[in-house]
Design a protein around this motif. Structure first.
Motif, PDB file in Angstrom:
ATOM      1  N   GLN A 273       0.826  -1.207   0.000  1.00  0.00           N
ATOM      2  CA  GLN A 273       0.000   0.000   0.000  1.00  0.00           C
ATOM      3  C   GLN A 273       0.858   1.253   0.000  1.00  0.00           C
ATOM      4  OE1 GLN A 273      -3.254   0.201   2.849  1.00  0.00           O
ATOM      5  NE2 GLN A 273      -2.960   2.406   3.112  1.00  0.00           N
ATOM      6  N   MET A 274       1.873   1.291   0.873  1.00  0.00           N
ATOM      7  CA  MET A 274       2.716   2.494   0.961  1.00  0.00           C
ATOM      8  C   MET A 274       3.555   2.671  -0.290  1.00  0.00           C
ATOM      9  SD  MET A 274       3.849   2.677   4.990  1.00  0.00           S
ATOM     10  CE  MET A 274       4.627   1.061   5.024  1.00  0.00           C
ATOM     11  N   LEU A 275       4.004   1.567  -0.878  1.00  0.00           N
ATOM     12  CA  LEU A 275       4.781   1.656  -2.110  1.00  0.00           C
ATOM     13  C   LEU A 275       3.945   2.262  -3.229  1.00  0.00           C
ATOM     14  CD1 LEU A 275       7.589   0.852  -3.269  1.00  0.00           C
ATOM     15  CD2 LEU A 275       6.555  -1.321  -3.964  1.00  0.00           C
ATOM     16  N   MET A 276       2.704   1.813  -3.347  1.00  0.00           N
ATOM     17  CA  MET A 276       1.835   2.311  -4.406  1.00  0.00           C
ATOM     18  C   MET A 276       1.433   3.774  -4.191  1.00  0.00           C
ATOM     19  SD  MET A 276       1.426  -0.058  -6.666  1.00  0.00           S
ATOM     20  CE  MET A 276      -0.029   0.497  -7.539  1.00  0.00           C
ATOM     21  N   GLU A 277       1.490   4.231  -2.956  1.00  0.00           N
ATOM     22  CA  GLU A 277       1.208   5.640  -2.685  1.00  0.00           C
ATOM     23  C   GLU A 277       2.318   6.541  -3.211  1.00  0.00           C
ATOM     24  OE1 GLU A 277       0.712   5.947   1.516  1.00  0.00           O
ATOM     25  OE2 GLU A 277      -1.245   4.954   1.526  1.00  0.00           O
ATOM     26  N   GLY A 278       3.498   5.955  -3.458  1.00  0.00           N
ATOM     27  CA  GLY A 278       4.653   6.738  -3.849  1.00  0.00           C
ATOM     28  C   GLY A 278       5.313   7.343  -2.624  1.00  0.00           C
ATOM     29  N   ASN A 279       6.483   7.928  -2.821  1.00  0.00           N
ATOM     30  CA  ASN A 279       7.204   8.516  -1.696  1.00  0.00           C
ATOM     31  C   ASN A 279       8.070   9.660  -2.210  1.00  0.00           C
ATOM     32  OD1 ASN A 279       8.796   9.027   0.634  1.00  0.00           O
ATOM     33  ND2 ASN A 279       8.453   6.922   1.320  1.00  0.00           N
ATOM     34  N   VAL A 280       7.422  10.788  -2.469  1.00  0.00           N
ATOM     35  CA  VAL A 280       8.116  11.994  -2.914  1.00  0.00           C
ATOM     36  C   VAL A 280       7.709  13.141  -1.999  1.00  0.00           C
ATOM     37  CG1 VAL A 280       8.269  11.237  -5.312  1.00  0.00           C
ATOM     38  CG2 VAL A 280       6.295  12.576  -4.563  1.00  0.00           C
ATOM     39  N   CYS A 281       8.481  14.207  -2.004  1.00  0.00           N
ATOM     40  CA  CYS A 281       8.217  15.347  -1.127  1.00  0.00           C
ATOM     41  C   CYS A 281       7.370  16.385  -1.855  1.00  0.00           C
ATOM     42  CB  CYS A 281       9.521  15.974  -0.663  1.00  0.00           C
ATOM     43  SG  CYS A 281      10.503  14.912   0.431  1.00  0.00           S
ATOM     44  N   ALA A 282       6.285  16.792  -1.223  1.00  0.00           N
ATOM     45  CA  ALA A 282       5.442  17.831  -1.812  1.00  0.00           C
ATOM     46  C   ALA A 282       6.223  19.133  -1.945  1.00  0.00           C
ATOM     47  CB  ALA A 282       4.198  18.034  -0.951  1.00  0.00           C
ATOM     48  N   GLU A 283       7.029  19.434  -0.926  1.00  0.00           N
ATOM     49  CA  GLU A 283       7.911  20.597  -0.962  1.00  0.00           C
ATOM     50  C   GLU A 283       9.330  20.109  -0.721  1.00  0.00           C
ATOM     51  OE1 GLU A 283       6.628  23.507   1.809  1.00  0.00           O
ATOM     52  OE2 GLU A 283       4.667  23.788   0.853  1.00  0.00           O
ATOM     53  N   ASN A 284      10.163  20.189  -1.745  1.00  0.00           N
ATOM     54  CA  ASN A 284      11.495  19.593  -1.663  1.00  0.00           C
ATOM     55  C   ASN A 284      12.560  20.659  -1.402  1.00  0.00           C
ATOM     56  OD1 ASN A 284      13.274  17.482  -1.640  1.00  0.00           O
ATOM     57  ND2 ASN A 284      13.443  17.300  -3.861  1.00  0.00           N
ATOM     58  N   ASP A 285      12.357  21.443  -0.311  1.00  0.00           N
ATOM     59  CA  ASP A 285      13.294  22.522  -0.011  1.00  0.00           C
ATOM     60  C   ASP A 285      14.072  22.307   1.281  1.00  0.00           C
ATOM     61  OD1 ASP A 285      11.219  22.809   1.778  1.00  0.00           O
ATOM     62  OD2 ASP A 285      11.063  24.983   1.560  1.00  0.00           O
TER      63      ASP A 285
END
Length: 309
Positions: A273-285
């Motif tokens: 489930q968590m893998l399919m949600e993806g794992n990127v940062c909404a704000e990458n600062d």
């Protein structure tokens, strides 16, 4: 400074310990029985033997320290063995907070995870509750939420090593997971792998930089990469090509529902489930805020995958 590390013998702890030593700090590690061989530079560290569930050991570990770093996290739980998200990712944090308060150790740095939320999986919920407990503790806190972490684990298992062992080295085709029954967007969900060196640099900086207090940092690498692209890069770094085929996530979750209680089964329902949600940062600062430059996920950064082959 003297820094207590709870979870210092794992992959992340290995590198943070080494970076702390390089910066002139003295790490004090809480080490379970039988784990002494996992300690990096044991001769330069202070060692307290015990377990996070043992309150006297926690008190001894943090006593006289200037800061506490809590790193313990698991991807799967095995309740029959006493390995649970509740015990290690929440209660362990609460007990360590109490130990820090009892010993007047005001600085606490927590390893959390990107994508946590109060209504997610058990992994995500316990990480979220641990963050809330720390924020309400009155301690001077910093929270780091990394995406998937890659880097030389020196015999330990990490993200890329695990994928190499379980998928790339397997005789079976690599699964490109997708939602639903039809293979639309198979393997196109995105992750943002972050280098362990960058994560360790961030933790060590936070030990002494007051500007990081009361701050939460999401740590993502500079690229958003699809699952397919990540597998292709790991295969190339391993000197291989890999056949990849669409795989419905629902079927894998059904199989995991029957088998993920066994350690030999490679993945759990929640992990899918968590893998399919993806794992990127909404704000990458976050790295910019820290004054650090993140490392690219590239072939030259994965050369450790071929060591010993």
């Amino acid at each position: 400074m003297k820094v207590a590390i709870i979870g210092g013998t794992g992959f992340v702890g290995l590198h943070i310990t080494r970076h702390l030593l390089a910066a002139g700090h003295v790490p004090r590690l809480l080490v379970r029985s039988g784990s002494d061989k996992k300690i990096a530079h044991a001769e330069a560290c202070e060692i307290v033997h015990g377990d996070v569930s043992n309150l006297p050991s926690l008190l001894e570990c943090v006593r006289g320290c200037d800061a506490v770093i809590y790193l313990i996290g698991i991807l799967r739980e095995f309740p029959a063995q006493g390995i649970t998200f509740e015990a290690l990712q929440y209660q362990g944090v609460v007990d360590t907070i109490q130990a820090a308060q009892d010993n007047c150790v005001g600085r606490f740095i927590l390893m959390s995870a990107n994508g946590i939320r109060p209504d997610g999986t058990a992994y995500q919920r316990t990480k979220y509750r641990a963050e809330q407990a720390l924020k309400e503790s009155g301690l001077r806190w910093t929270i780091f939420r990394p995406s998937v972490i890659f880097g030389d684990a020196e015999g330990r298992m990490e993200f890329c090593s695990q994928l190499k062992q379980d998928i790339i080295d397997s005789p079976l085709p690599a699964p490109l997971f997708h939602a639903g029954l039809l293979p639309f967007k198979a393997g196109l969900f995105e992750l943002a792998p972050v280098s362990i060196k960058d994560v360790a640099d961030a933790f060590v900086l936070a030990v002494t930089e007051s500007r990081t207090e009361s701050q939460t940092y999401t740590l993502c690498g500079p690229e958003r990469l699809s699952w397919k692209a990540i597998l292709s890069t790991i295969a190339a770094a391993s000197g291989r090509t890999k056949l990849m085929v669409p795989a419905p996530a629902l079927a894998i979750k059904l199989a995991a529902g029957l088998l993920d209680r066994f350690p030999w089964f490679p993945i759990s329902r929640d992990q899918i489930q968590m893998l399919m949600e993806g794992n990127v940062c909404a704000e990458n600062d976050s790295f910019a805020r820290l004054g650090l430059t993140p490392t690219h996920f590239s072939l030259d950064q994965l050369e450790y995958l071929t060591r010993g082959n």
